[in-house]
Design a protein around this motif. Sequence first.
Motif, PDB file in Angstrom:
ATOM      1  N   TYR A 136      44.301  23.022  93.096  1.00 43.06           N
ATOM      2  CA  TYR A 136      45.639  23.497  93.381  1.00 43.06           C
ATOM      3  C   TYR A 136      45.567  24.987  93.663  1.00 43.06           C
ATOM      4  N   ARG A 137      46.594  25.513  94.302  1.00 40.47           N
ATOM      5  CA  ARG A 137      46.639  26.945  94.526  1.00 40.47           C
ATOM      6  C   ARG A 137      48.061  27.455  94.315  1.00 40.47           C
ATOM      7  N   GLN A 138      48.142  28.738  93.966  1.00 48.69           N
ATOM      8  CA  GLN A 138      49.423  29.354  93.698  1.00 48.69           C
ATOM      9  C   GLN A 138      49.446  30.784  94.227  1.00 48.69           C
ATOM     10  N   ARG A 186      53.099  26.202  92.402  1.00 51.31           N
ATOM     11  CA  ARG A 186      51.735  25.736  92.551  1.00 51.31           C
ATOM     12  C   ARG A 186      51.722  24.459  93.390  1.00 51.31           C
TER      13      ARG A 186
END
Length: 115
Positions: free
Chosen positions: A37-39, A45
Amino acid sequence: QVRLVESGGGLVQAGGSRRLSCAASVDIFSINAMGWYRQTPGKQREVVATITSGGSPNYADSVKGRFTISRDYAKNTVNLQMNSLKPEDTGLYYCNVLRGAALYWGQGTQITVSS
């Protein structure tokens, strides 16, 4: 519990490539699914890629064709090969594990893509 340690973050030029790795503290044969995942600050997110225990990958539409998720059972790792990186790929990338009904997260590794 599962401990996750990400590595591979850093600065990269747009159009370049980067490989992220996530090391799990348990045999990944016992894990139902793993993913990335990325934020970005101010944003929720989002899922980038996941892979099931059966080896089936899933990708966000924004990264499909550019990113590849894979597993290494011998090293208990899940990897994310990122190609053709764009500035919008910039963010804090987290490794995620689903084990039964429980979710586990790493500390995150920063990817910054310059124009």
